[in-house]
Scaffold this active site. Structure first.
Site, PDB file in Angstrom:
ATOM      1  N   ARG A 198      -9.631   7.843  -3.413  1.00 40.62           N
ATOM      2  CA  ARG A 198     -10.152   9.029  -2.670  1.00 40.62           C
ATOM      3  C   ARG A 198      -8.577   8.828  -0.798  1.00 40.62           C
ATOM      4  NH1 ARG A 198     -13.964  12.800  -0.215  1.00 40.62           N
ATOM      5  NH2 ARG A 198     -14.835  12.715  -2.687  1.00 40.62           N
ATOM      6  N   VAL A 199      -8.193   8.000  -0.532  1.00 45.44           N
ATOM      7  CA  VAL A 199      -7.358   7.844   0.580  1.00 45.44           C
ATOM      8  C   VAL A 199      -6.033   7.812   0.075  1.00 45.44           C
ATOM      9  CG1 VAL A 199      -6.844   6.438   2.030  1.00 45.44           C
ATOM     10  CG2 VAL A 199      -9.575   6.858   1.557  1.00 45.44           C
ATOM     11  N   SER A 211       0.669  -1.253  -0.397  1.00 49.02           N
ATOM     12  CA  SER A 211       0.359   0.251  -0.025  1.00 49.02           C
ATOM     13  C   SER A 211       0.918   1.635  -0.240  1.00 49.02           C
ATOM     14  CB  SER A 211      -0.991   0.221   1.074  1.00 49.02           C
ATOM     15  OG  SER A 211      -1.117   0.542   1.279  1.00 49.02           O
ATOM     16  N   CYS A 257     -30.542   5.266  11.424  1.00 50.31           N
ATOM     17  CA  CYS A 257     -31.909   5.469  12.080  1.00 50.31           C
ATOM     18  C   CYS A 257     -32.427   4.811  10.499  1.00 50.31           C
ATOM     19  CB  CYS A 257     -32.227   6.306  12.688  1.00 50.31           C
ATOM     20  SG  CYS A 257     -31.651   8.069  11.768  1.00 50.31           S
TER      21      CYS A 257
END
Lengths: 630, 326
Positions: A136-137, A112, A190
């Site tokens: 994006r990271v 990575s 929720c």
């Protein structure tokens, strides 16, 4: 060394007023031949890039990719064949392009790019870095590394028929993070647990259910809860607050993943319970609990897509077929779990995993009166699949290498951003180049002189560990942050393992952070320092756990605006929520907006692919976007 | 052109082509699967086109080339293994082209295109001609027109590239909506027609009315005509020698003689840009645009390009131009 070279390039560049076209003569070949370049990503664009580079005469190349090869890559990642499925992309890509130019020196890293092995010092070895990433990271991370190292970065991406390429050089151009990126769509917990109204809500619920039943134990497991949430502000109160409910996971184990028992709990009992939370159904259509036997026999008429040549997966299942698929996939998954003690990772390309999510999502949709979809369509939504084709990647990779050559010959001003469009713009340009480099955003929270952001959250409720994972890591993309309080110099988060663990469960308030407190965050690997101004805000039912803004005044106004979908950047990411990438809608660039809209007024009919919006976003999460988990 | 036999795709095919089926749909993929394509000229550009088409899943690709590969080919022709330099370009490309996708029939033909009778072309839905001279391209275009075959001619010279399209009459479907958010997407059928290559290259540039239409876009058509002229005279493409440079300037000046077009629009430096052999990234770009247009014409979906695409060497962008005789 390389950073000095960049300075020289800057000087040359500033004196250049006339553009001079790229002539690939022997001098330039020499420059190319002696440069050292880094390719980050060996996927669709990466494969094309590596081919172009070695053919053009680049012979000193390093490539990083952590991914392995999948069958669905083979329609465009042409350095790979069926026999390579499962192997390292970086390694196989290296072997394949070496056949094109056996003299090239290529170092492949199956790793990575966010690993600390590739820090600023590593980046400084290169004359230019080329990103061929799908998320994006990693893009943010490489952006910061290149800014800190002073090495020019060429960023690129494609989505379907479209694509773009841009140069990033500190102080000269926008950086990757200068423009607020439209955040992935998020949904409150929720909505997922209690009141779904769209199929995507049910799909997310089904994926959470998969994690609950089969996933590796996740420290944030409670965030993936799929059972009804009686604490919902709109529930009107739990009628039986004393009943202690067993977690879905423990319970499923005790019944041996029996399909009928699971079905009864999830689609009958839990729904019955939801109906007792009366407040939820005052303004909503209440759900209909299903009975196992009845559902198994319900052959309802499903409106099929109007297409004679449809694929098997494009047929929409009726309720009975959904239940049978639910049953069948459970037995497959149970078997897989027995063979893998650590739990299963959800994978859209695994048959049982995908069948399970498609059937469970459709059954839940049925209960809530939401239109169902085919397995094919649900796979796109659940897997965030972004269509990808060989030709767009080839155009973009070609443009990246042309820009890289211009960088190396010192013509940074001739590296304006370029866009590949599906259809030509009104001036008949298909591959559109901007007229000039785009200026950096002086308020950018990454590349400006003194980067700062404001974070508004409920300081009484947010725990430090959540602040670290949600704000610093997920939102601000730091890898190993250190944080201290400005006034006292007191370290509240340390990247040294264990050093500040005792703070993890304290709220920010308990750590002495109040409205207006300034925190200094520092990521050593990225060589990135950021000032964070903290603000207190009470949060409503649908609110994300925090809001962020580069400019504090943006956070002051009414909640209404901040909540609106039109201002996605102000919505924080939330683990309780989920990230969904819209298809390729994010990207489209019209060079001459004025002309376009003028034209539009005279026409009732415009072709579908033309999108008005100017791009706000690099095509991040492009290409094979298979890394985002919802 | 392409008969629409709706044989269903196999599981293997749907898995392999998943990411593109999600873009252009099953019908397009089925049409592709029935398409037979001839690629003439296996230079760097030809290699890129063969790669993209084989990956896309057409029925067959026949590579036609009688030339032997030379060492310079290795800077853009990646289908020829380094140890096969000196062998026939089409034949040497076969193995790597086939490795890209075992589901596509890939074959080589080592004859010269001029030896091929008109009937030879009848077996193809699309003919793509790379880096041939003007006379040959006009011949091929006329054959294709008479048989309803889509014809594309393309070339890459340094950072300059061109594509010429002739689909005679092309009918396609296009999706549209009122442009409002959430509006229903409908499909309509359109037809467009193309002039022959011969008629386009015979356009009288001395006509002031004609030349007006050339003022705004970059001078790519003039660069192309100059390169064709060089090819006609020298039977080869220009190198970066001073003699070739001077010859190109001379042909440009002759071309502009009596034409009311500002010479400074076609600066001398343009002919430095074009005379450096085939640049791999440009082959990749032009080759991909050609391939996507082949896919478009075969699948009969979306509006095709007008009859020319050019890659502009001055700012490295690509534009479409309609050049038709009045």
């Amino acid at each position: 060394m390389a950073s000095k070279d960049t300075e020289v390039i800057f000087k040359v560049n500033n004196n250049m007023t006339n553009t001079s076209p790229l002539i690939f003569n022997s001098e330039l070949k020499q420059v190319v031949n002696s440069s050292k370049v880094l390719v980050v990503g060996a996927g669709g664009i990466g494969c094309e890039l590596l081919k172009n580079l070695v053919l053009t005469g680049f012979e000193d190349i390093e490539v990083i990719d952590l991914d392995t090869i999948d069958v669905s890559n083979l329609n465009r990642q042409f350095l790979f064949q069926k026999k390579h499925v499962g192997k390292s992309k970086a390694e196989v890509a290296k072997q394949s392009v070496l056949q094109f130019n056996p003299n090239a020196k290529i170092i492949a890293h199956h790793a990575s790019v966010t690993s600390p092995d590739f820090g600023v010092g590593f980046i400084q070895k290169f004359n230019v870095v080329m990103n061929a990433l799908d998320n994006r990271v990693a893009r943010n991370h490489v952006n910061r590394l290149c800014l800190a190292a002073g090495v020019p970065l060429i960023e690129s991406g494609t989505s379907g028929y479209s694509g773009q390429v841009e140069l990033i050089v500190k102080k000269l151009t926008k950086c990757y993070e200068c423009d607020p990126k439209a955040n992935p769509k998020t949904f409150p917990g929720c909505t997922i647990r209690n009141t779904p109204s769209l199929l995507i809500h049910c799909i997310i619920w089904a994926k959470h259910l998969f994690n609950q039943l089969f996933g590796e134990h996740d420290p944030r497991e409670e965030d993936f809860d799929v059972s009804p949430d009686p604490t919902d502000a709109e529930s009107g109160g739990d009628p039986n607050p004393d009943v202690r409910r067993l977690s879905t996971r423990e319970w499923a184990k005790t019944v041996g993943y029996d399909p009928q028992q699971l079905f009864v709990k999830l689609f009958e009992d839990d729904i019955q319970y939801l109906l007792t939370l009366k407040g939820l159904w005052e303004d909503r259509r209440p759900p209909t609990p299903l009975k196992w036997n009845e559902a198994l026999e319900t052959v309802d008429n499903v409106l099929q897509p109007d297409n004679q040549n449809m694929l098997k997966d494009q047929k929409i299942w009726n309720l009975s077929e959904c239940v049978k698929m639910f049953q069948e996939s459970l037995s497959g998954l149970k078997k897989a779990l027995e063979e893998n003690n650590n739990g299963l990772d959800w994978d859209k390309d695994d048959k049982s995993s995908m069948d399970f999510v498609a059937s469970a999502a459709n059954i839940r949709a049925h209960i809530f009166g939401i239109p169902v979809k085919s397995r094919f369509d649900i796979k796109s939504m659940a897997g965030n699949i972004i269509p990808a084709i060989a030709t767009s990647n080839a155009v973009v990779a070609g443009l990246v290498v042309l820009n890289a050559i211009n960088v190396l010959r010192g013509k940074l001003d001739q590296c304006e951003s370029v866009y590949l469009r599906k259809a030509p713009n009104p001036r008949n340009i298909l591959i559109v180049r901007e007229k000039c480099l785009e200026q950096p955003n002086p308020k950018c929270c990454v590349c400006s002189e003194k980067p700062q952001v404001t974070i508004a959250t409920d300081l009484m409720k947010m725990k430090l560990k959540d602040f670290e994972s949600l704000v610093l890591k997920e939102k601000l993309n730091m890898i190993e942050p250190d944080v201290q309080r400005d006034s006292t110099g007191c370290v509240i988060i340390s990247s040294e393992e264990g050093e500040t663990d005792h703070n993890n469960d304290k709220t920010l308030k308990e750590l002495g952070i109040s409205d207006g407190t300034i925190l200094l965050a520092d990521d050593f690997v990225q060589n990135y320092q950021l000032k964070i101004i903290m603000a207190h805000r009470e949060l409503g039912r649908e609110d994300p756990p925090f809001f962020m803004a580069g400019d504090p005044s943006e956070l002051k106004p009414q909640k209404e605006e901040v909540k609106s979908d039109d201002h996605p950047e102000k919505n924080g990411d939330d683990t309780d929520e989920v990230n969904i990438i819209d298809d390729d809608d994010e990207l489209m660039i019209i060079e001459e907006e004025e002309e376009e809209s003028r034209k539009r007024k005279n026409e009732d009919i415009v072709p579908v692919p033309v999108k008005k919006r100017r791009t706000e976003e690099m095509p991040n999460n492009f290409e094979t976007n298979e890394t985002i988990h919802i | 052109m392409v008969e629409d036999t709706s044989t269903n795709l196999t599981e293997d095919e749907t898995e392999l082509y998943d990411r593109q089926i999600r873009l252009w749909g099953i019908e397009s993929q089925q049409r592709l699967r029935n398409a037979r394509v001839l690629v003439i000229g296996l230079d760097g550009l030809g290699a890129e086109i063969v790669k993209n088409l084989v990956l896309s899943g057409v029925k067959s690709v026949l590579m036609l080339d009688d030339k032997e590969s030379i060492p310079q080919d290795t800077s853009s022709q990646f289908l020829i293994p380094v140890d096969k330099v000196g062998q026939n370009r089409a034949e040497a490309s076969c193995q790597r082209a086939q490795n890209l996708n075992p589901l596509v029939s890939v074959q080589a033909d080592t004859h010269n295109v001029s030896e091929k009778s008109d009937d030879f072309f009848h077996d193809f839905e699309v003919v793509v001609s790379c880096s041939q001279d003007l006379a040959q391209n006009i011949r091929l275009d006329n054959i294709c027109r008479s048989r309803g075959i889509a014809f594309i001619a393309a070339g890459v010279y340094g950072t300059f590239g061109y594509i010429f399209y002739d689909y005679l009459e092309h009918t396609y479907s296009v999706e549209y909506s009122s442009g409002k958010k959430g509006a229903e997407v409908k499909t309509k059928i359109e037809t467009t027609s193309y002039p022959s290559m011969e008629s386009v290259f015979n356009i009288n540039l001395s006509d002031p009315e004609v030349i007006k239409s050339f003022i705004r876009p970059p001078p790519a058509f003039f660069i192309l005509k100059t390169l064709y002229k060089f090819r006609e005279e020298f039977k080869r493409d220009p190198t970066d020698s001073e003699e070739d440079f001077k010859a190109l300037l001379k042909y440009r000046d002759t071309l502009l003689d009596g034409v009311d077009y500002p010479k400074e629009n076609i600066p001398d430096v343009a002919f430095r840009c074009v005379a450096v052999g085939q640049l791999s990234p440009c082959c990749a770009i032009i080759g991909a645009v050609v391939s996507q247009e082949v896919i478009k014409v075969v699948s009969k979906k979306d509006e095709p390009h007008k009859n020319f695409f050019f890659f502009n060497p001055f700012n490295l962008s690509g534009f479409i131009q309609s050049i038709v005789p009045s």
